[in-house]
Design a protein around this motif. Structure first.
Motif, PDB file in Angstrom:
ATOM      1  N   VAL A  13       0.852  -1.195   0.000  1.00  0.00           N
ATOM      2  CA  VAL A  13       0.000   0.000   0.000  1.00  0.00           C
ATOM      3  C   VAL A  13       0.886   1.242   0.000  1.00  0.00           C
ATOM      4  N   HIS A  14       0.705   2.082  -0.999  1.00  0.00           N
ATOM      5  CA  HIS A  14       1.516   3.289  -1.144  1.00  0.00           C
ATOM      6  C   HIS A  14       0.874   4.486  -0.460  1.00  0.00           C
ATOM      7  N   VAL A  15       1.686   5.240   0.254  1.00  0.00           N
ATOM      8  CA  VAL A  15       1.282   6.551   0.755  1.00  0.00           C
ATOM      9  C   VAL A  15       1.645   7.559  -0.329  1.00  0.00           C
ATOM     10  N   HIS A  16       0.657   8.212  -0.907  1.00  0.00           N
ATOM     11  CA  HIS A  16       0.911   9.115  -2.029  1.00  0.00           C
ATOM     12  C   HIS A  16       0.986  10.580  -1.632  1.00  0.00           C
ATOM     13  N   ALA A  17       0.602  10.905  -0.394  1.00  0.00           N
ATOM     14  CA  ALA A  17       0.624  12.311   0.017  1.00  0.00           C
ATOM     15  C   ALA A  17       0.895  12.402   1.512  1.00  0.00           C
ATOM     16  N   ASP A  18       1.593  13.473   1.909  1.00  0.00           N
ATOM     17  CA  ASP A  18       1.814  13.678   3.336  1.00  0.00           C
ATOM     18  C   ASP A  18       0.797  14.671   3.888  1.00  0.00           C
ATOM     19  N   THR A  45      -3.480  10.106   2.213  1.00  0.00           N
ATOM     20  CA  THR A  45      -2.552  10.269   3.321  1.00  0.00           C
ATOM     21  C   THR A  45      -2.640   9.034   4.219  1.00  0.00           C
ATOM     22  N   VAL A  46      -1.779   8.971   5.210  1.00  0.00           N
ATOM     23  CA  VAL A  46      -1.808   7.836   6.136  1.00  0.00           C
ATOM     24  C   VAL A  46      -3.158   7.731   6.859  1.00  0.00           C
ATOM     25  N   PRO A  47      -3.708   8.826   7.402  1.00  0.00           N
ATOM     26  CA  PRO A  47      -5.031   8.703   8.034  1.00  0.00           C
ATOM     27  C   PRO A  47      -6.122   8.256   7.061  1.00  0.00           C
ATOM     28  N   ASP A  48      -6.043   8.694   5.801  1.00  0.00           N
ATOM     29  CA  ASP A  48      -7.010   8.237   4.796  1.00  0.00           C
ATOM     30  C   ASP A  48      -6.941   6.719   4.640  1.00  0.00           C
ATOM     31  N   ALA A  50      -5.756   4.511   6.770  1.00  0.00           N
ATOM     32  CA  ALA A  50      -6.211   3.840   7.991  1.00  0.00           C
ATOM     33  C   ALA A  50      -7.733   3.738   8.020  1.00  0.00           C
ATOM     34  N   ALA A  51      -8.409   4.815   7.691  1.00  0.00           N
ATOM     35  CA  ALA A  51      -9.872   4.804   7.706  1.00  0.00           C
ATOM     36  C   ALA A  51     -10.421   3.837   6.666  1.00  0.00           C
ATOM     37  N   ASP A  52      -9.811   3.839   5.495  1.00  0.00           N
ATOM     38  CA  ASP A  52     -10.267   2.969   4.413  1.00  0.00           C
ATOM     39  C   ASP A  52     -10.109   1.498   4.794  1.00  0.00           C
ATOM     40  N   TYR A  53      -8.944   1.137   5.296  1.00  0.00           N
ATOM     41  CA  TYR A  53      -8.690  -0.272   5.607  1.00  0.00           C
ATOM     42  C   TYR A  53      -9.422  -0.725   6.868  1.00  0.00           C
ATOM     43  N   ARG A  54      -9.623   0.175   7.801  1.00  0.00           N
ATOM     44  CA  ARG A  54     -10.409  -0.190   8.987  1.00  0.00           C
ATOM     45  C   ARG A  54     -11.833  -0.551   8.569  1.00  0.00           C
ATOM     46  N   GLY A  55     -12.367   0.198   7.622  1.00  0.00           N
ATOM     47  CA  GLY A  55     -13.705  -0.101   7.126  1.00  0.00           C
ATOM     48  C   GLY A  55     -13.786  -1.428   6.402  1.00  0.00           C
ATOM     49  N   LYS A  56     -12.663  -1.901   5.892  1.00  0.00           N
ATOM     50  CA  LYS A  56     -12.626  -3.180   5.180  1.00  0.00           C
ATOM     51  C   LYS A  56     -12.228  -4.341   6.095  1.00  0.00           C
ATOM     52  N   GLN A  57     -11.920  -4.054   7.353  1.00  0.00           N
ATOM     53  CA  GLN A  57     -11.406  -5.052   8.305  1.00  0.00           C
ATOM     54  C   GLN A  57     -10.114  -5.691   7.800  1.00  0.00           C
ATOM     55  N   MET A  58      -9.270  -4.864   7.211  1.00  0.00           N
ATOM     56  CA  MET A  58      -7.975  -5.307   6.701  1.00  0.00           C
ATOM     57  C   MET A  58      -6.861  -4.506   7.353  1.00  0.00           C
ATOM     58  N   LEU A  84       2.591   8.439  12.112  1.00  0.00           N
ATOM     59  CA  LEU A  84       1.147   8.453  11.875  1.00  0.00           C
ATOM     60  C   LEU A  84       0.579   7.033  11.919  1.00  0.00           C
ATOM     61  N   ALA A  85       1.321   6.083  11.360  1.00  0.00           N
ATOM     62  CA  ALA A  85       0.861   4.692  11.406  1.00  0.00           C
ATOM     63  C   ALA A  85       0.745   4.205  12.845  1.00  0.00           C
ATOM     64  N   ALA A  86       1.627   4.692  13.703  1.00  0.00           N
ATOM     65  CA  ALA A  86       1.591   4.287  15.111  1.00  0.00           C
ATOM     66  C   ALA A  86       0.308   4.743  15.796  1.00  0.00           C
ATOM     67  N   GLN A  87      -0.366   5.728  15.218  1.00  0.00           N
ATOM     68  CA  GLN A  87      -1.652   6.170  15.760  1.00  0.00           C
ATOM     69  C   GLN A  87      -2.797   5.247  15.334  1.00  0.00           C
TER      70      GLN A  87
END
Length: 287
Positions: A13-18, A45-48, A50-58, A84-87
């Motif tokens: 999974v690529h982070v494309h923006a900070d 971004t990283v928070p984007d 996280a939200a996307d994958y949390r919704g997918k249970q991945m 950010l990932a640590a959050q």
């Protein structure tokens, strides 16, 4: 991270923006990649993520690529991505990226990222970073990663970055021949190596390396499963069933599309959970 409740682990999974609006790719490369993958540009971004994958249970392995020396594009901060990932430890696994051209400074940075920022592995893109993976000048960096006990994820095969541009923007495909990683795997048996993508036009070579070297895995990112070479599907079903990992190449290829096409692939029922999650748990040392 509750591994038992996850339905999958996406190892690519690529982070494309900070957080400051900086992008991982310049406009020309970003547009070319989007055209190659036939999608609209999307720069999460990283928070984007996280939200996307949390919704997918991945869970997702997230990273950028440090290719500033070769491309001139400012590299996104490894430290920021990791912090950010640590959050979001329930869904994100941070990888770093070090340009081998950084030499001793890169080795020190890798050590610091693991020890101070919780980075769990490193992403390399030999074609984009403009280096031969088996160049002995890079070996001190691999030695450090082996000592730290973290895996190395290498792009292999064709790339959508620079595709369709004059001269491919100078990006050389031959640097991503998986046979170059056979040397690395042999010389660093304690280093887990993940070869990213179906390695077209060198798919047979990738299968051979992963079969021969216990420390080498293959991730299936970057291609819709309906386009997988048939020999890769056969190997994933049989001799490599514990060496193949789910990866999407998000955001250029979204996991929902990948999974939809994977469900139509002739993969044995007992192999599917290995590819989607269990093999990644082993390769990434999550349990």
């Amino acid at each position: 991270m509750d591994l038992d409740t996850l339905v999958a682990i996406d190892v690519h999974v690529h982070v494309h923006a900070d957080q400051h609006g900086h992008l991982a790719l310049d406009d020309e490369l970003n547009a070319a990649a989007s055209q190659y993958f036939k999608g609209d540009p999307y720069d999460p971004t990283v928070p984007d993520i996280a939200a996307d994958y949390r919704g997918k249970q991945m869970a997702a392995v997230v990273f950028t690529v440090d290719a500033e020396a070769a491309t001139g594009q400012m590299t996104l901060s490894n430290e920021e991505i990791a912090d950010l990932a640590a959050q979001h430890p329930d869904v994100l696994i941070p990888f770093g990226s070090i340009d081998p051209a950084r030499g001793v400074a890169g080795i020190r940075a890798a050590r610091r990222l693991v020890q101070e920022h919780g980075v769990r592995g490193f992403k390399f893109h030999p074609s984009l970073q403009d280096f031969l993976p088996n160049d002995r000048a890079v070996y001190p960096l691999y030695e450090e990663l082996q000592s730290l006990g973290v895996p190395a994820l290498f792009h292999t095969g064709q790339t959508g970055i620079g595709a369709g541009l004059p001269g491919g923007r100078g990006i050389k495909l031959r640097y991503s021949d998986p046979m170059l990683l056979d040397d690395v795997a042999a010389d660093f048996p304690g280093l887990t190596i993940i070869m990213a993508h179906p390695s077209v036009p060198w798919q047979d070579a990738a299968i051979s390396v992963a079969t021969h070297k216990a420390n080498v895995y293959i991730d299936l990112s970057g291609w819709s499963p309906k386009y997988f070479p048939p020999q890769l599907v056969r190997a994933a079903n049989t001799m490599l069933k514990r060496k193949v990992l789910f990866g999407s190449d998000y955001p250029l290829l979204r996991p929902e599309r990948w999974i939809r096409d994977f469900e139509a692939l002739e993969i044995k029922d007992e192999v599917r959970p290995l590819i989607m999650k269990e093999n990644a748990i082993v390769a990434l040392g999550l349990r």
